[in-house]
Design an enzyme around this catalytic site. Structure first.
Site, PDB file in Angstrom:
ATOM      1  N   CYS A   1       0.863  -1.181   0.000  1.00 15.20           N
ATOM      2  CA  CYS A   1       0.000   0.000   0.000  1.00 15.20           C
ATOM      3  C   CYS A   1       0.898   1.228   0.000  1.00 15.20           C
ATOM      4  O   CYS A   1       1.665   1.438   0.952  1.00 15.20           O
ATOM      5  CB  CYS A   1      -0.903  -0.032   1.233  1.00 15.20           C
ATOM      6  SG  CYS A   1      -2.023   1.357   1.245  1.00 15.20           S
TER       7      CYS A   1
ATOM      8  N   HIS B   1       0.048   4.669  -0.144  1.00 20.64           N
ATOM      9  CA  HIS B   1      -0.303   5.738   0.810  1.00 20.64           C
ATOM     10  C   HIS B   1      -0.027   5.246   2.228  1.00 20.64           C
ATOM     11  O   HIS B   1       0.400   6.003   3.094  1.00 20.64           O
ATOM     12  CB  HIS B   1      -1.770   6.166   0.636  1.00 20.64           C
ATOM     13  CG  HIS B   1      -2.705   5.459   1.560  1.00 20.64           C
ATOM     14  ND1 HIS B   1      -3.385   4.307   1.218  1.00 20.64           N
ATOM     15  CD2 HIS B   1      -3.035   5.693   2.856  1.00 20.64           C
ATOM     16  CE1 HIS B   1      -4.101   3.889   2.238  1.00 20.64           C
ATOM     17  NE2 HIS B   1      -3.919   4.712   3.250  1.00 20.64           N
TER      18      HIS B   1
ATOM     19  N   HIS C   1      -8.265  -3.953  -7.988  1.00 19.15           N
ATOM     20  CA  HIS C   1      -8.297  -2.486  -7.947  1.00 19.15           C
ATOM     21  C   HIS C   1      -8.616  -1.976  -9.364  1.00 19.15           C
ATOM     22  O   HIS C   1      -7.981  -2.417 -10.330  1.00 19.15           O
ATOM     23  CB  HIS C   1      -6.951  -1.909  -7.535  1.00 19.15           C
ATOM     24  CG  HIS C   1      -6.587  -2.152  -6.090  1.00 19.15           C
ATOM     25  ND1 HIS C   1      -6.231  -3.391  -5.607  1.00 19.15           N
ATOM     26  CD2 HIS C   1      -6.526  -1.291  -5.035  1.00 19.15           C
ATOM     27  CE1 HIS C   1      -5.967  -3.284  -4.314  1.00 19.15           C
ATOM     28  NE2 HIS C   1      -6.128  -2.029  -3.937  1.00 19.15           N
TER      29      HIS C   1
ATOM     30  N   ASP D   1     -10.331   5.286  -3.109  1.00 13.96           N
ATOM     31  CA  ASP D   1      -9.128   5.837  -2.496  1.00 13.96           C
ATOM     32  C   ASP D   1      -9.209   7.360  -2.514  1.00 13.96           C
ATOM     33  O   ASP D   1      -9.374   7.953  -3.583  1.00 13.96           O
ATOM     34  CB  ASP D   1      -7.890   5.337  -3.264  1.00 13.96           C
ATOM     35  CG  ASP D   1      -6.611   5.510  -2.474  1.00 13.96           C
ATOM     36  OD1 ASP D   1      -6.554   6.422  -1.635  1.00 13.96           O
ATOM     37  OD2 ASP D   1      -5.665   4.736  -2.718  1.00 13.96           O
TER      38      ASP D   1
ATOM     39  N   CYS E   1      -3.462   7.031  -4.733  1.00 13.16           N
ATOM     40  CA  CYS E   1      -3.162   5.597  -4.687  1.00 13.16           C
ATOM     41  C   CYS E   1      -1.716   5.328  -5.138  1.00 13.16           C
ATOM     42  O   CYS E   1      -1.405   5.397  -6.332  1.00 13.16           O
ATOM     43  CB  CYS E   1      -4.139   4.791  -5.538  1.00 13.16           C
ATOM     44  SG  CYS E   1      -3.999   3.018  -5.205  1.00 13.16           S
ATOM     45  N   GLY E   2      -0.878   4.980  -4.172  1.00 12.22           N
ATOM     46  CA  GLY E   2       0.541   4.765  -4.469  1.00 12.22           C
ATOM     47  C   GLY E   2       0.781   3.583  -5.385  1.00 12.22           C
ATOM     48  O   GLY E   2       1.564   3.674  -6.352  1.00 12.22           O
ATOM     49  N   THR E   3       0.106   2.454  -5.113  1.00  4.92           N
ATOM     50  CA  THR E   3       0.315   1.294  -5.983  1.00  4.92           C
ATOM     51  C   THR E   3      -0.351   1.545  -7.344  1.00  4.92           C
ATOM     52  O   THR E   3       0.141   1.089  -8.372  1.00  4.92           O
ATOM     53  CB  THR E   3      -0.218   0.000  -5.324  1.00  4.92           C
ATOM     54  OG1 THR E   3      -1.559   0.229  -4.861  1.00  4.92           O
ATOM     55  CG2 THR E   3       0.655  -0.420  -4.161  1.00  4.92           C
TER      56      THR E   3
HETATM   57  O1  PYC Z   1      -1.904   3.846  -1.892  1.00  2.00           O
HETATM   58  O2  PYC Z   1      -1.378   1.878  -2.714  1.00  2.00           O
HETATM   59  C1  PYC Z   1      -2.161   2.654  -2.170  1.00  2.00           C
HETATM   60  C2  PYC Z   1      -3.486   2.135  -1.787  1.00  2.00           C
HETATM   61  C3  PYC Z   1      -3.998   0.890  -2.030  1.00  2.00           C
HETATM   62  C4  PYC Z   1      -5.276   0.864  -1.482  1.00  2.00           C
HETATM   63  C5  PYC Z   1      -5.518   2.093  -0.919  1.00  2.00           C
HETATM   64  N1  PYC Z   1      -4.416   2.848  -1.106  1.00  2.00           N
END
Ligand code: PYC
Length: 316
Positions: free
Chosen positions: A88, A90, A208, A234, A238-240
């Site tokens: 994840c 974030h 996702h 989100d 969303c980092g991923t």
């Molecule tokens: O930021 O990767 C992210 C993430 C995944 C699900 C919610 N945030």
């Protein structure tokens, strides 16, 4: 009466709840093994920490765990309202800011172990963090999908630490007033993927959905709406999901290594991103964002409370 100490933060609007004390004993295996034990034996704990009445569908939990690799500042297992997640972005920014808040790390570069590999974080100051995410790649391009009620849809499948289907918005502006419509489209895409048997590598579920539109701003960027596995969207970019986007941009020849990319969330918050080239044509994403600690709390699991393990775990 069991108590669990947590620290809450938000990264670009998306909450992270870090369990710092009182979590279950998952043994001393690697993080992937511990995640499996957590998933199998402690689902009630997961639900109790993040679900209502203590939490909400939006909260991502992060269970701090001793790292196997002693060069790492911490190990972490991420989870949400419906289960465990691989990585994840974030949440990693939130974990870094939380570790700094606890005095466990200082500004500089640190490694954090996750079930999908170690990631490195650079803490710039008490709020700003760059995550060097896991190698990311596009798995399939221009995949056609019949989404009932929408024109013929095509999108890319990519890995950024979670599996994503990235699809351009079918004319719905990515903005807060359109949350219901965006959610409806993203849920229809996810159902269509499931129904048409479209999956990630090794049959992985694509859980996702990233709906995007171009960002009219100086430089290159996109605005996105990301539907998470448990149905929440989100609040952060969303980092991923940003990592998966970088992998697709690279594969299309639309973004060079080290070229800046700006990913904006549906609520208007921003991650600054770029990538370096890794092995086997994979990209090594760098995602920078801000997180802020919002609470330090003790959760109380009272045995007399029938909802102590959350609404999903009621009665266990
Ligand atoms: O930021 O990767 C992210 C993430 C995944 C699900 C919610 N945030």
């Amino acid at each position: 009466m069991k108590t669990v100490r947590v620290i809450d933060s938000h990264t670009a609007g998306e909450p992270t709840r870090v369990v710092v004390e009182g979590g279950p004993d998952l043994g001393s295996g690697d993080l992937a093994t511990r995640r499996e034990i957590f998933r199998r034996d402690f689902d009630h704990f997961r639900s109790g920490v993040v679900n209502e009445p203590r939490g909400s569908d939006v909260i991502v939990g992060a269970l701090l765990s001793e790292p196997v690799d002693r060069s790492c500042a911490a190990g972490v297992i991420f989870f949400n309202n419906v289960g465990v997640i691989g990585m994840c972005g974030h949440g990693t920014i939130g974990v870094a800011v939380t570790l700094a808040h606890l005095g466990r790390i200082e500004p500089g570069i640190h490694r954090i172990e996750t079930p999908v590999g170690a990631v490195s974080v650079e803490l710039h100051d008490k709020h700003r963090v760059t995550v060097a995410n896991v190698p990311s790649y596009r798995h399939a391009a221009d995949v056609s999908l019949n989404v009932p009620g929408f024109p013929k849809t095509t999108g890319d499948i990519a890995w950024g630490g979670n599996w994503f289907f990235l699809v351009e918005s079918p004319g719905i502006e990515i903005s807060l007033p359109n949350i219901e419509r965006l959610g409806g489209f993203a849920r229809a895409v996810r159902a269509a993927l499931e129904q048409q048997g479209i999956r990630g590598e090794d049959g992985a579920t694509i859980d996702h959905i990233e709906v995007y539109e171009p960002l009219e701003a100086a430089g290159k960027g996109a605005r996105n709406f990301v539907l998470c596995p448990g149905g929440a969207y989100d609040r952060s970019p969303c980092g991923t999901g940003t990592s998966a986007k970088l992998a697709c941009l690279h594969a299309r020849g639309e973004l060079e290594p080290d070229e800046p990319w700006r990913q904006q969330s549906v609520i208007g918050t921003v991650f600054d991103a770029s990538y370096a080239m890794g092995e086997h044509g994979r990209v090594l994403p760098r995602i920078t964002g801000n997180a802020y600690v919002t609470a330090e709390s003790t959760l109380i699991f009272d045995e007399a409370d029938p909802l102590r393990f959350g609404m999903c775990g009621a009665g266990r």
